[in-house]
Design a protein around this motif. Structure first.
Motif, mmCIF file in Angstrom:
data_model
loop_
_atom_site.group_PDB
_atom_site.id
_atom_site.type_symbol
_atom_site.label_atom_id
_atom_site.label_comp_id
_atom_site.label_asym_id
_atom_site.label_seq_id
_atom_site.Cartn_x
_atom_site.Cartn_y
_atom_site.Cartn_z
ATOM 1 N N ALA A 146 0.828 -1.202 0.000
ATOM 2 C CA ALA A 146 0.000 0.000 0.000
ATOM 3 C C ALA A 146 0.862 1.252 0.000
ATOM 4 C CB ALA A 146 -0.927 -0.011 1.209
ATOM 5 N N MET A 147 1.984 1.200 0.698
ATOM 6 C CA MET A 147 2.861 2.370 0.748
ATOM 7 C C MET A 147 3.440 2.671 -0.631
ATOM 8 S SD MET A 147 3.626 4.559 3.017
ATOM 9 C CE MET A 147 4.762 5.923 3.296
ATOM 10 N N GLN A 148 3.803 1.622 -1.359
ATOM 11 C CA GLN A 148 4.328 1.836 -2.708
ATOM 12 C C GLN A 148 3.222 2.266 -3.667
ATOM 13 O OE1 GLN A 148 6.684 -1.497 -4.096
ATOM 14 N NE2 GLN A 148 7.815 -1.635 -2.164
ATOM 15 N N MET A 149 2.016 1.763 -3.451
ATOM 16 C CA MET A 149 0.913 2.107 -4.347
ATOM 17 C C MET A 149 0.513 3.567 -4.197
ATOM 18 S SD MET A 149 -2.895 0.379 -4.563
ATOM 19 C CE MET A 149 -2.347 -1.137 -5.334
ATOM 20 N N ASN A 150 0.349 4.038 -2.960
ATOM 21 C CA ASN A 150 -0.216 5.364 -2.731
ATOM 22 C C ASN A 150 0.524 6.197 -1.686
ATOM 23 O OD1 ASN A 150 -2.334 4.913 -4.522
ATOM 24 N ND2 ASN A 150 -3.754 4.237 -2.951
ATOM 25 N N GLY A 151 1.019 5.537 -0.635
ATOM 26 C CA GLY A 151 1.476 6.273 0.534
ATOM 27 C C GLY A 151 2.685 7.146 0.313
ATOM 28 N N LEU A 152 3.630 6.670 -0.497
ATOM 29 C CA LEU A 152 4.862 7.442 -0.677
ATOM 30 C C LEU A 152 4.567 8.826 -1.224
ATOM 31 C CD1 LEU A 152 7.497 4.887 -2.035
ATOM 32 C CD2 LEU A 152 7.812 6.444 -0.103
ATOM 33 N N ALA A 153 3.755 8.903 -2.250
ATOM 34 C CA ALA A 153 3.466 10.207 -2.853
ATOM 35 C C ALA A 153 2.730 11.112 -1.866
ATOM 36 C CB ALA A 153 2.650 10.034 -4.131
ATOM 37 N N GLU A 154 1.855 10.525 -1.058
ATOM 38 C CA GLU A 154 1.090 11.366 -0.131
ATOM 39 C C GLU A 154 1.928 11.882 1.033
ATOM 40 O OE1 GLU A 154 -1.895 12.832 -0.670
ATOM 41 O OE2 GLU A 154 -1.357 11.918 -2.585
ATOM 42 N N LEU A 155 3.140 11.355 1.217
ATOM 43 C CA LEU A 155 4.050 11.977 2.181
ATOM 44 C C LEU A 155 4.380 13.404 1.749
ATOM 45 C CD1 LEU A 155 6.574 9.101 3.020
ATOM 46 C CD2 LEU A 155 4.577 9.853 4.347
ATOM 47 N N ILE A 156 4.338 13.649 0.447
ATOM 48 C CA ILE A 156 4.565 15.013 -0.062
ATOM 49 C C ILE A 156 3.434 15.924 0.432
ATOM 50 C CG2 ILE A 156 4.805 16.432 -2.139
ATOM 51 C CD1 ILE A 156 5.797 13.854 -3.569
ATOM 52 N N THR A 157 2.203 15.415 0.409
ATOM 53 C CA THR A 157 1.075 16.187 0.927
ATOM 54 C C THR A 157 1.251 16.462 2.415
ATOM 55 O OG1 THR A 157 -0.341 15.114 -0.716
ATOM 56 C CG2 THR A 157 -1.441 16.237 1.113
ATOM 57 N N VAL A 158 1.689 15.448 3.159
ATOM 58 C CA VAL A 158 1.941 15.620 4.593
ATOM 59 C C VAL A 158 2.971 16.723 4.817
ATOM 60 C CG1 VAL A 158 2.841 14.502 6.669
ATOM 61 C CG2 VAL A 158 1.311 13.237 5.138
ATOM 62 N N ALA A 159 4.065 16.676 4.051
ATOM 63 C CA ALA A 159 5.114 17.689 4.204
ATOM 64 C C ALA A 159 4.612 19.083 3.849
ATOM 65 C CB ALA A 159 6.318 17.322 3.326
ATOM 66 N N LYS A 160 3.679 19.153 2.924
ATOM 67 C CA LYS A 160 3.159 20.451 2.473
ATOM 68 C C LYS A 160 2.297 21.130 3.533
ATOM 69 C CE LYS A 160 0.236 22.323 -1.287
ATOM 70 N NZ LYS A 160 1.118 23.339 -1.899
ATOM 71 N N TYR A 161 1.566 20.325 4.331
ATOM 72 C CA TYR A 161 0.548 20.917 5.195
ATOM 73 C C TYR A 161 0.776 20.760 6.693
ATOM 74 C CZ TYR A 161 -2.267 21.518 0.976
ATOM 75 O OH TYR A 161 -2.710 21.912 -0.257
ATOM 76 N N TYR A 162 1.733 19.956 7.122
ATOM 77 C CA TYR A 162 1.763 19.614 8.549
ATOM 78 C C TYR A 162 1.975 20.818 9.464
ATOM 79 C CZ TYR A 162 6.867 19.950 9.246
ATOM 80 O OH TYR A 162 8.155 20.405 9.389
ATOM 81 N N GLN A 163 2.630 21.870 8.967
ATOM 82 C CA GLN A 163 2.926 23.004 9.841
ATOM 83 C C GLN A 163 1.672 23.789 10.233
ATOM 84 O OE1 GLN A 163 6.561 25.269 8.933
ATOM 85 N NE2 GLN A 163 7.069 23.701 7.421
ATOM 86 N N GLN A 164 0.567 23.565 9.546
ATOM 87 C CA GLN A 164 -0.659 24.271 9.931
ATOM 88 C C GLN A 164 -1.475 23.484 10.963
ATOM 89 O OE1 GLN A 164 -2.513 24.375 5.904
ATOM 90 N NE2 GLN A 164 -4.332 23.537 6.896
ATOM 91 N N TRP A 165 -1.041 22.261 11.321
ATOM 92 C CA TRP A 165 -1.741 21.479 12.336
ATOM 93 C C TRP A 165 -1.197 21.834 13.712
ATOM 94 C CZ3 TRP A 165 -0.175 16.708 9.046
ATOM 95 C CH2 TRP A 165 -0.946 16.674 7.879
ATOM 96 N N SER A 166 -2.065 22.097 14.676
ATOM 97 C CA SER A 166 -1.610 22.480 16.015
ATOM 98 C C SER A 166 -0.829 21.358 16.685
ATOM 99 C CB SER A 166 -2.810 22.883 16.883
ATOM 100 O OG SER A 166 -3.784 21.860 16.915
ATOM 101 N N ASP A 167 -1.188 20.103 16.414
ATOM 102 C CA ASP A 167 -0.383 18.951 16.829
ATOM 103 C C ASP A 167 0.165 18.329 15.549
ATOM 104 O OD1 ASP A 167 0.617 16.438 17.535
ATOM 105 O OD2 ASP A 167 -0.885 16.119 19.089
ATOM 106 N N PRO A 168 1.448 18.483 15.269
ATOM 107 C CA PRO A 168 1.970 18.056 13.967
ATOM 108 C C PRO A 168 2.202 16.557 13.846
ATOM 109 C CG PRO A 168 3.742 18.959 15.292
ATOM 110 C CD PRO A 168 2.480 19.139 16.101
ATOM 111 N N ARG A 169 1.884 15.777 14.879
ATOM 112 C CA ARG A 169 2.215 14.346 14.851
ATOM 113 C C ARG A 169 1.305 13.571 13.891
ATOM 114 N NH1 ARG A 169 1.917 12.754 21.052
ATOM 115 N NH2 ARG A 169 0.167 14.233 20.880
ATOM 116 N N LEU A 170 1.902 13.062 12.844
ATOM 117 C CA LEU A 170 1.278 12.102 11.948
ATOM 118 C C LEU A 170 2.331 11.020 11.713
ATOM 119 C CD1 LEU A 170 -0.836 12.726 8.729
ATOM 120 C CD2 LEU A 170 0.769 10.835 8.932
#
Length: 594
Positions: A442-466
């Protein structure tokens, strides 16, 4: 005001805060409107339209509100489909807004022209409409939002590119104009007094009551607990209802089904009365034998009752309101021997789980990875699991408690939603930690690319833990074991073997944290490190593909037969494997039990 401006304004009036989307020229008018609206509601840019739909599903599941996603015409609209089917089959409210080619080009085999009304006819069967003139708004959008919310399903609004650019004109007070209004009234259907009385009669007559809860009982936690106490019942949970009750309650037997627990299997095997609340659990072979138990189902949706078992009574009503009316009619069961048996079986199961997690593996036992997390979880964690063997360990080893939430792709059981679910969870609850447990497939299918999304937005979350935990065994493990157990076939490596990828290294390249774990002694320490981190964290756990996701009803002979299929065609080696696995299984069982 353009039509596109009005669509975003109406979404704001519906209190939509995010739209998970990917751009394309079929929604250029909407993109321009987003610029004029200063990105309200927020355009959350994922890496792929399927991920936009998955993130909207995760948002809806964990927020209790309607998720919204958007995509361009043609390929973008097609890409949304898998995530939208995930929403439809799990009864989750999601609205899709998709572009279409200009009206003047329709029917001309134009570039990216797809018959979207036909394409979406099934997935958005409750409501799918194309806006061809401005006056159709706000009615079309309002109905899409309202039907999605009240029917807990997918709806779709198709807006051709040229319509997006038209000046907005509201519907007039005139013939063949359809005005509209905002909002969804709160209501909770309740059953008749006659049905409640019959339900109470059946439950009061039983001596060994089993309760199965699904996601439809999530808001009835207090009532389910009270009912279980009055009836001395044990409670099993469908996978989508894993977070309905805390597993700290001694009579909660955990998940049911192929991914379920032994005490849930025993609960259904031995009961004489069954009450199903808010669940459409599909596998009747895990329910009591036909004729063994009197059975009642409670569900808010009349179309979903009577499907899975020959119920004596089908009660249609909201779980909370129905149980509130039912409880005064129930009699306290004085004989607690059934409850004591259920609690003993459950306690023994958790001892087995602890022993299984301690079994040596090469290099790391995946059960140890997830079991180690269990004790460390914050009481407000939001959990997502992907499909595959990772779902087995999520279902069996993680004990829900406090305000924890958890979900996965229950009915569609599609690969790939784990990471986008966690992203949706972070937008739903930016102040809570989110954890995704995913396989390497699953990580190779979809998850790796979505880490880019995580990196793009995590600083706007009050608790950045994902935290993304990858169970990296270089194998499409669930299918491999299904082949062994069901077909008696050994692993077909061209289809099953996966390349080893440095998942944590990729996360670090994106500015996230990451660690690769290859030693069992390091598992707990890295979990603690990730849970204390001030930014998202990817853990690459190198796990053993030879640890079988054993079904709860499996016999020793069945397990050994599956093991022998690993070395199919080599009888001497198969005998050695059987002997070694039998010894390991005996190690796991408390008191030398069977």
């Amino acid at each position: 005001m353009k039509v596109s401006d009005y669509i975003l304004e109406r979404l704001r009036e519906w209190e939509v805060e995010q739209v998970f989307a990917y751009p394309g020229d079929g929604i250029n008018g909407l993109l321009a409107a987003w610029g004029r609206a200063e990105n309200e509601p927020q355009f959350v840019q994922v890496r792929h339209e399927e991920m936009a739909a998955f993130a909207a599903v995760g948002y809806a599941k964990f927020s209790g509100r309607t998720g919204v996603c958007a995509a361009t015409s043609g390929p973008g609209a097609i890409h949304l489909l898998n995530g939208l089917y995930d929403a439809k089959l799990d009864h989750v409210p999601v609205v899709a807004i998709v572009g279409q080619t200009d009206r003047s080009a329709m029917g001309g085999s134009y570039q990216q022209e797809v018959d979207l009304l036909s394409l979406y006819k099934d997935v958005a069967s409750a409501y799918c409409e194309m806006v061809t003139v401005p006056e159709q708004l706000p009615n079309v959008l309002d109905r899409a939002m309202r039907i999605a919310a009240t029917s807990r399903t997918v709806t779709a609004v198709i807006v051709p590119a040229d319509v997006q650019e038209l000046d907005y004109e509201p519907p007039a007070h005139a013939f063949k104009m359809v005005p509209s209004s905002l909002g969804v009234g709160r209501y909770a259907p309740v059953p008749s007094d006659e049905d409640l009385a019959r339900c109470a009669e059946i439950l009061n007559a039983g001596e060994k009551v089993a309760v199965l809860v699904g996601q439809g009982a999530r808001h009835a936690r207090a009532e389910v607990e009270q009912l279980a106490d009055v009836l001395g019942a044990g409670v099993a949970k469908a996978l989508l209802g894993k977070d309905v009750l805390p597993d700290t309650l001694a009579y909660v037997t955990g998940s049911i089904g192929l991914l379920g627990t032994r005490p849930s299997y025993e609960l259904m095997r031995d009961c004489d009365t069954l009450l199903v609340i808010g669940s459409s659990f599909p596998y009747s072979q895990f329910l009591p034998e036909f004729g063994q138990a009197r059975a009642v189902q409670i569900d808010v949706d009349p179309s979903m009752v009577g499907l899975r078992y020959p119920f004596e009574l089908n009660v249609v009503g909201d779980a909370t309101e129905t149980l509130k009316r039912l409880l005064p009619l129930l009699k306290v069961k004085e004989d607690r021997s059934w409850r004591q048996t259920v609690e003993a079986n459950t306690a023994r199961w958790w001892e087995v789980m602890e022993r299984r997690a301690k079994v040596a593996a090469d290099p790391i036992n995946p059960e140890h990875v997830v079991h180690a997390l269990d004790a460390l979880l914050p009481d407000n964690a939001v959990l997502a699991a992907d499909s595959g063997s990772a779902a087995n360990w999520y279902a069996r080893h993680l004990r829900m408690r406090g305000a924890m939430r958890g979900s996965l792709s229950g009915t569609l059981a599609t690969m790939g939603p784990g990471v986008p679910y966690a992203i949706g969870a972070k937008f739903a609850h930016p102040d809570r930690p989110a954890i995704a447990i995913v396989g390497d497939g699953a990580m190779q299918m979809n998850g790796l690319a979505e880490l880019i999304t995580v990196a793009k937005y995590y600083q706007q979350w009050s608790d950045p833990r994902l935290i993304v935990a990858v169970l990296n065994n270089q194998d499409l493990n669930q299918v491999t074991w299904e082949m062994r157990a069901m077909q008696g076939a050994s692993q077909f490596e061209p289809s099953q073997a996966l390349p080893d990828v440095r998942y944590a290294d990729f996360a670090v390249q994106l500015g996230l944290y990451g660690a690769r774990v290859e030693n069992p002694e390091d598992v707990e320490q890295v979990w603690r490190q990730a849970l204390a981190a001030e930014r998202p964290f990817v853990i690459d756990f190198r796990t053993d593909p030879a640890v079988p996701p054993i079904p709860p009803h499996a016999t020793l002979d069945q397990v050994l037969a599956a093991a022998s299929a690993v070395v199919h065609g080599d009888s001497d080696r198969a005998a050695v494997v059987k002997q070694g696995l039998k010894a390991k299984i005996q190690e796991m069982l408390p008191g030398g039990g069977s």
